[in-house]
Design a protein around this motif. Structure first.
Motif, PDB file in Angstrom:
ATOM      1  N   TYR A 202      -4.716  10.419  -7.909  1.00  0.00           N
ATOM      2  CA  TYR A 202      -4.348   9.971  -6.571  1.00  0.00           C
ATOM      3  C   TYR A 202      -5.397  10.406  -5.542  1.00  0.00           C
ATOM      4  O   TYR A 202      -5.918  11.522  -5.588  1.00  0.00           O
ATOM      5  CB  TYR A 202      -2.982  10.542  -6.201  1.00  0.00           C
ATOM      6  CG  TYR A 202      -2.569  10.317  -4.766  1.00  0.00           C
ATOM      7  CD1 TYR A 202      -2.270   9.044  -4.308  1.00  0.00           C
ATOM      8  CD2 TYR A 202      -2.503  11.385  -3.867  1.00  0.00           C
ATOM      9  CE1 TYR A 202      -1.896   8.826  -2.992  1.00  0.00           C
ATOM     10  CE2 TYR A 202      -2.124  11.184  -2.550  1.00  0.00           C
ATOM     11  CZ  TYR A 202      -1.827   9.900  -2.117  1.00  0.00           C
ATOM     12  OH  TYR A 202      -1.467   9.694  -0.811  1.00  0.00           O
ATOM     13  N   VAL A 203      -5.717   9.518  -4.605  1.00  0.00           N
ATOM     14  CA  VAL A 203      -6.624   9.826  -3.504  1.00  0.00           C
ATOM     15  C   VAL A 203      -5.795  10.391  -2.353  1.00  0.00           C
ATOM     16  O   VAL A 203      -4.969   9.678  -1.758  1.00  0.00           O
ATOM     17  CB  VAL A 203      -7.394   8.568  -3.047  1.00  0.00           C
ATOM     18  CG1 VAL A 203      -8.261   8.892  -1.840  1.00  0.00           C
ATOM     19  CG2 VAL A 203      -8.243   8.020  -4.193  1.00  0.00           C
ATOM     20  N   ALA A 204      -5.976  11.652  -2.075  1.00  0.00           N
ATOM     21  CA  ALA A 204      -5.157  12.342  -1.092  1.00  0.00           C
ATOM     22  C   ALA A 204      -5.204  11.643   0.262  1.00  0.00           C
ATOM     23  O   ALA A 204      -6.265  11.233   0.738  1.00  0.00           O
ATOM     24  CB  ALA A 204      -5.620  13.791  -0.948  1.00  0.00           C
ATOM     25  N   GLY A 205      -4.016  11.516   0.880  1.00  0.00           N
ATOM     26  CA  GLY A 205      -3.911  10.937   2.210  1.00  0.00           C
ATOM     27  C   GLY A 205      -3.903   9.429   2.262  1.00  0.00           C
ATOM     28  O   GLY A 205      -3.883   8.849   3.353  1.00  0.00           O
ATOM     29  N   SER A 206      -3.872   8.748   1.119  1.00  0.00           N
ATOM     30  CA  SER A 206      -3.972   7.284   1.115  1.00  0.00           C
ATOM     31  C   SER A 206      -2.617   6.587   1.151  1.00  0.00           C
ATOM     32  O   SER A 206      -2.557   5.376   1.363  1.00  0.00           O
ATOM     33  CB  SER A 206      -4.760   6.810  -0.109  1.00  0.00           C
ATOM     34  OG  SER A 206      -4.106   7.197  -1.310  1.00  0.00           O
ATOM     35  N   SER A 207      -1.517   7.334   0.956  1.00  0.00           N
ATOM     36  CA  SER A 207      -0.195   6.712   0.974  1.00  0.00           C
ATOM     37  C   SER A 207       0.560   7.099   2.237  1.00  0.00           C
ATOM     38  O   SER A 207       0.607   8.281   2.598  1.00  0.00           O
ATOM     39  CB  SER A 207       0.623   7.135  -0.249  1.00  0.00           C
ATOM     40  OG  SER A 207       1.969   6.693  -0.126  1.00  0.00           O
ATOM     41  N   PRO A 208       1.178   6.126   2.919  1.00  0.00           N
ATOM     42  CA  PRO A 208       1.978   6.465   4.111  1.00  0.00           C
ATOM     43  C   PRO A 208       3.235   7.252   3.770  1.00  0.00           C
ATOM     44  O   PRO A 208       3.867   7.823   4.664  1.00  0.00           O
ATOM     45  CB  PRO A 208       2.326   5.095   4.695  1.00  0.00           C
ATOM     46  CG  PRO A 208       2.264   4.156   3.539  1.00  0.00           C
ATOM     47  CD  PRO A 208       1.161   4.675   2.665  1.00  0.00           C
ATOM     48  N   LEU A 209       3.589   7.290   2.472  1.00  0.00           N
ATOM     49  CA  LEU A 209       4.800   7.998   2.061  1.00  0.00           C
ATOM     50  C   LEU A 209       4.523   9.437   1.657  1.00  0.00           C
ATOM     51  O   LEU A 209       5.461  10.179   1.330  1.00  0.00           O
ATOM     52  CB  LEU A 209       5.466   7.260   0.889  1.00  0.00           C
ATOM     53  CG  LEU A 209       5.863   5.803   1.142  1.00  0.00           C
ATOM     54  CD1 LEU A 209       6.483   5.202  -0.107  1.00  0.00           C
ATOM     55  CD2 LEU A 209       6.822   5.700   2.311  1.00  0.00           C
ATOM     56  N   GLU A 210       3.246   9.822   1.643  1.00  0.00           N
ATOM     57  CA  GLU A 210       2.889  11.167   1.206  1.00  0.00           C
ATOM     58  C   GLU A 210       3.603  12.213   2.073  1.00  0.00           C
ATOM     59  O   GLU A 210       3.571  12.158   3.297  1.00  0.00           O
ATOM     60  CB  GLU A 210       1.377  11.361   1.285  1.00  0.00           C
ATOM     61  CG  GLU A 210       0.897  12.683   0.707  1.00  0.00           C
ATOM     62  CD  GLU A 210      -0.630  12.771   0.651  1.00  0.00           C
ATOM     63  OE1 GLU A 210      -1.128  13.874   0.409  1.00  0.00           O
ATOM     64  OE2 GLU A 210      -1.286  11.730   0.855  1.00  0.00           O
ATOM     65  N   GLY A 211       4.252  13.170   1.423  1.00  0.00           N
ATOM     66  CA  GLY A 211       4.963  14.223   2.127  1.00  0.00           C
ATOM     67  C   GLY A 211       6.390  13.868   2.469  1.00  0.00           C
ATOM     68  O   GLY A 211       7.156  14.731   2.906  1.00  0.00           O
ATOM     69  N   GLY A 212       6.777  12.595   2.290  1.00  0.00           N
ATOM     70  CA  GLY A 212       8.124  12.157   2.612  1.00  0.00           C
ATOM     71  C   GLY A 212       9.108  12.473   1.501  1.00  0.00           C
ATOM     72  O   GLY A 212       8.748  13.014   0.446  1.00  0.00           O
ATOM     73  N   PRO A 213      10.378  12.106   1.714  1.00  0.00           N
ATOM     74  CA  PRO A 213      11.419  12.431   0.722  1.00  0.00           C
ATOM     75  C   PRO A 213      11.221  11.752  -0.623  1.00  0.00           C
ATOM     76  O   PRO A 213      11.699  12.245  -1.640  1.00  0.00           O
ATOM     77  CB  PRO A 213      12.714  11.961   1.408  1.00  0.00           C
ATOM     78  CG  PRO A 213      12.272  10.975   2.447  1.00  0.00           C
ATOM     79  CD  PRO A 213      10.934  11.451   2.919  1.00  0.00           C
ATOM     80  N   SER A 214      10.540  10.595  -0.641  1.00  0.00           N
ATOM     81  CA  SER A 214      10.330   9.901  -1.911  1.00  0.00           C
ATOM     82  C   SER A 214       9.069  10.354  -2.634  1.00  0.00           C
ATOM     83  O   SER A 214       8.831   9.954  -3.772  1.00  0.00           O
ATOM     84  CB  SER A 214      10.258   8.387  -1.669  1.00  0.00           C
ATOM     85  OG  SER A 214       9.157   8.071  -0.833  1.00  0.00           O
TER      86      SER A 214
ATOM     87  N   GLY B  76       0.788  -1.226   0.000  1.00  0.00           N
ATOM     88  CA  GLY B  76       0.000   0.000   0.000  1.00  0.00           C
ATOM     89  C   GLY B  76       0.817   1.271   0.000  1.00  0.00           C
ATOM     90  O   GLY B  76       0.268   2.363   0.218  1.00  0.00           O
ATOM     91  N   GLN B  77       2.119   1.183  -0.257  1.00  0.00           N
ATOM     92  CA  GLN B  77       2.965   2.373  -0.195  1.00  0.00           C
ATOM     93  C   GLN B  77       2.597   3.405  -1.259  1.00  0.00           C
ATOM     94  O   GLN B  77       2.761   4.611  -1.044  1.00  0.00           O
ATOM     95  CB  GLN B  77       4.437   1.977  -0.345  1.00  0.00           C
ATOM     96  CG  GLN B  77       4.962   1.137   0.810  1.00  0.00           C
ATOM     97  CD  GLN B  77       6.455   0.899   0.705  1.00  0.00           C
ATOM     98  OE1 GLN B  77       7.169   1.636   0.033  1.00  0.00           O
ATOM     99  NE2 GLN B  77       6.927  -0.138   1.363  1.00  0.00           N
ATOM    100  N   PHE B  78       2.095   2.935  -2.395  1.00  0.00           N
ATOM    101  CA  PHE B  78       1.733   3.875  -3.453  1.00  0.00           C
ATOM    102  C   PHE B  78       0.402   4.575  -3.174  1.00  0.00           C
ATOM    103  O   PHE B  78       0.069   5.551  -3.830  1.00  0.00           O
ATOM    104  CB  PHE B  78       1.636   3.143  -4.800  1.00  0.00           C
ATOM    105  CG  PHE B  78       2.959   2.689  -5.327  1.00  0.00           C
ATOM    106  CD1 PHE B  78       3.779   3.549  -6.022  1.00  0.00           C
ATOM    107  CD2 PHE B  78       3.387   1.388  -5.122  1.00  0.00           C
ATOM    108  CE1 PHE B  78       5.002   3.132  -6.521  1.00  0.00           C
ATOM    109  CE2 PHE B  78       4.605   0.957  -5.617  1.00  0.00           C
ATOM    110  CZ  PHE B  78       5.423   1.827  -6.310  1.00  0.00           C
ATOM    111  N   GLY B  79      -0.378   4.057  -2.235  1.00  0.00           N
ATOM    112  CA  GLY B  79      -1.671   4.646  -1.943  1.00  0.00           C
ATOM    113  C   GLY B  79      -2.738   4.210  -2.925  1.00  0.00           C
ATOM    114  O   GLY B  79      -2.552   3.265  -3.709  1.00  0.00           O
ATOM    115  N   ASN B  80      -3.874   4.910  -2.908  1.00  0.00           N
ATOM    116  CA  ASN B  80      -5.017   4.571  -3.746  1.00  0.00           C
ATOM    117  C   ASN B  80      -5.247   5.624  -4.825  1.00  0.00           C
ATOM    118  O   ASN B  80      -4.790   6.766  -4.712  1.00  0.00           O
ATOM    119  CB  ASN B  80      -6.276   4.427  -2.894  1.00  0.00           C
ATOM    120  CG  ASN B  80      -6.247   3.198  -2.016  1.00  0.00           C
ATOM    121  OD1 ASN B  80      -5.286   2.420  -2.036  1.00  0.00           O
ATOM    122  ND2 ASN B  80      -7.285   3.003  -1.234  1.00  0.00           N
ATOM    123  N   VAL B  81      -5.999   5.196  -5.846  1.00  0.00           N
ATOM    124  CA  VAL B  81      -6.332   6.093  -6.950  1.00  0.00           C
ATOM    125  C   VAL B  81      -7.782   5.880  -7.359  1.00  0.00           C
ATOM    126  O   VAL B  81      -8.392   4.842  -7.073  1.00  0.00           O
ATOM    127  CB  VAL B  81      -5.423   5.850  -8.184  1.00  0.00           C
ATOM    128  CG1 VAL B  81      -3.979   6.172  -7.873  1.00  0.00           C
ATOM    129  CG2 VAL B  81      -5.572   4.416  -8.687  1.00  0.00           C
TER     130      VAL B  81
END
Length: 648
Positions: A306-318, A261-266
């Protein structure tokens, strides 16, 4: 089976369809050196498949990557095709009514066959390169060709109307499918068919009762097909159009669900269309002319946000790298014109079935933030000749030349390749036959790799050698029985690799060797009892740059056995066992598993129910919990299926 029919049809007929008289579910093609299998309409109906992929997974050497859903699934043949990262590696050709379908290496989005099985009447699967050179290049794994339904399949060619309605229900995931077919034979020389199918399914559960994520879908599909014959019946024009789309909300970007789930949802909307316009000229008094001109177009469009807030990596360096990936829209459009002629003639004691043709193809890819856009233009010439020498030996040489121009408007590359093969089949009077083939093919550079100049002038290459024997005869063990058997071994060397992970890196110019053993058998008795079986065993390893590493796409060793009984055309009962051996040679090992399926088809031949078809099936009867080899999800648990169909 009429043993003399194939030779008769090849030598004397101008446009005869193959006749199958077998009493089993599937004919074994014992009179050809090609490793080919046809799943016809009766077997398609019997299997009650929810996806096209589920129609071909019973063919030896074919493995599904999450085949229970149209999205996030793919087809792997002899270790090539789909994998757990890409829905296609361009080593398996997929065609719908001669139109090339499917994208290239769409990252973690999945399938190249986003369509409904109810639109089709047959699926041909070719394993290996022999038999593919008149259809395309680079088919190292093989080829899948689908043919849509015709109005005359329901009208029998007689003027009038036919309406066929079918509904199908499945217990696991509360699946439902409705297919409405309108067939109108306006006159003997003009027919029109319309087909609308809607299939829906909620999330399924596995054998342990756990929900299988991302297994729900809704799939509206429709088809229009028309055919007009004119002149003295030697001219015909055919038009076919199929359309499938789906609108999925808040679903994982990673359709294979291998990244936690790192990429999140769409929100993802998928739209797939194919269209063909064909002209045929086949004068009855000239065996040298059987001309086909086919203009085809396929379009696969995937819009996602992209569905905002669905990825745990959102806002991170990657995240600056990932966001363009999950917000990317993709579109592939392929236009192809094929002109092919089939000539039947004799030179001395040799009878020829000669196919020659030219093909023009353009593939256009939308430029996306995560994948290069561009165009891939190709011109191909091919020649294939089935040469029957006497009544026993058939030799088939095949050549294909293909020229490519590929680029994105700022850079361009040109490549030319010559490929081909030779197959031979020798038939004895006692029903036995021996066959072999040698083939060489190249998979040319793709648009996805435009950002890597070293790959754009480096085609991937493969050679395959096959050897086998077949048997087909009546009254073998008892009066009235029919036994057909085909076994072959093959060895494929794949080199100058640029599209596979070799020893942990995408190192170009690697090589690998794959070898395998396939068996298909069918046996039926005059009483209606029948047996179908097939077996597949394959091994593969890298030769360089790191010798000894296992080839990741190798399927599990599999034995499939069906035992059934038919009561004329009215009732067919069967039990299918599928056994897969434990696989430890892969980075994704799988345990051994055995599953059982029951199927029943009842077609009353008289009374008020005449013309009605009822089918009942139970898949994974014992609710086995397992993950198929190469799949990234657990398999569905027990699933009851029921279909009711009526032709009016």
């Amino acid at each position: 089976m009429l043993l003399t029919l194939p030779a008769f049809a090849q030598d004397y007929a101008t446009d005869l369809d193959e006749v199958i008289l077998g009493k089993t579910k599937r004919e074994v093609q014992t009179d050809t050196a090609t490793a080919a299998t046809t799943v016809d309409q009766s077997e398609m109906d019997d299997r009650q498949a929810s996806t096209v992929a589920e129609l071909v997974d019973s063919v030896p050497g074919v493995t599904l990557i999450n085949g229970q859903t149209p999205q996030g699934s793919g087809i792997n043949i002899r270790g090539f095709g789909a994998n757990s990262t890409y829905g296609s590696d361009q080593k398996v050709i997929i065609q719908v009514d001669d139109a090339d379908v499917g994208a290239e290496e769409l990252y973690r989005i999945g399938t190249q066959l986003y369509t409904d099985p109810a639109l089709y009447k047959s699926v041909d699967v070719v394993r290996g390169m022999a038999g593919t050179f008149e259809f395309g290049s680079g088919a190292i794994g093989g080829m899948v060709r689908l043919e849509t339904k015709d109005a005359s399949d329901f009208t029998g060619g007689a003027p009038g109307f036919r309406l066929r309605q079918s509904v199908q229900f499945s217990s696991n995931g509360d699946g439902m499918s409705s297919s409405s077919i309108f067939a109108w034979q306006v006159a003997e020389d003009f027919e029109v068919l319309g087909n609308y199918t809607y299939t829906t399914q909620n999330d399924q559960t596995d054998g342990a009762g756990a929900t299988i994520g991302n297994s729900s879908f809704s799939l509206p599909s429709w088809q229009i097909k028309a055919k007009k014959t004119f002149g003295d019946g030697d001219h015909a024009v055919t038009f076919s159009l199929t359309d499938t789309n789906s609108d999925s909300k808040d679903v994982p970007y990673d359709s294979f669900e291998t990244t936690g789930g790192q990429f999140g949802n769409v929100d993802r909307q998928t739209h797939s269309r194919t269209a063909t316009l064909g002209y045929k000229y086949n004068p009855y008094d000239n065996d040298l002319i059987d001309l086909d001109v086919i203009l085809s177009y396929s379009d696969q469009q995937i819009d996602q946000s992209y569905v905002a807030g669905s990825s745990p990596l959102e806002g991170g360096p990657s995240w600056p790298f990932l966001q363009p990936l999950v917000d990317a829209d993709h579109r592939y459009e392929t236009t192809k014109l094929t002109v092919k002629n089939t000539a039947l003639f004799e030179t001395g004691s040799v009878s020829h079935n000669l196919r020659t043709g030219v093909e023009f193809k353009r593939k256009e890819r939308l430029d996306a933030s995560s994948a290069a856009g561009g165009t891939d233009d190709r011109i191909a010439l091919f020649i294939v000749d089935d040469m029957s020498i006497g009544e026993r030996l058939t030799l088939t040489p095949a050549l294909r030349f293909e020229s490519q121009s590929i680029g994105d408007g700022t850079v361009s590359y040109s490549n030319d390749v010559l490929m081909g093969g030779l197959s031979a089949f020798y038939k004895f009077d006692n029903g036995f036959g021996i066959f072999g083939s040698a083939a060489y093919s190249e998979s040319m550079p793709i648009i996805d790799d435009l950002g890597t100049p070293a790959y754009m002038t480096q085609s991937e290459k493969a050679t395959t050698f096959e050897l086998g024997f077949s048997f087909d005869n009546l009254d073998v063990f008892t009066e009235g029985d029919d036994f057909a058997f085909k076994a072959n071994v093959y060895k494929t060397k794949f080199y100058d690799i640029t599209s596979y992970n070799v020893a942990g890196t995408f190192t170009p110019l690697g090589s690998a060797e794959l070898k395998g053993f396939e068996v298909e058998a069918a046996y039926s008795l005059a009483s209606g009892v029948y047996f179908d079986a097939n077996l597949n065993i394959q091994r593969g390893e890298y030769i360089s740059p790191a010798p000894g590493g296992d080839w990741e796409g190798i399927p599990a060793d599999q034995l499939r056995l069906t035992v059934g009984k038919k009561w004329d055309d009215e009732l067919d009962l069967s039990w299918e066992v599928v056994a897969n051996k434990k696989m430890t040679r892969s980075s994704t090992p799988s345990a051994s598993n055995v599953t059982h399926n029951l199927r029943a088809t009842y077609k009353p031949q008289s009374g008020v129910l005449e013309g009605t078809e009822m089918r009942f099936g139970v898949e994974n009867i014992f609710d086995k919990e397992y993950t198929p080899h190469l799949a990234t999800r657990t398999a569905p648990g027990r699933n009851f299926k029921f279909t009711l169909a009526k032709t009016f």
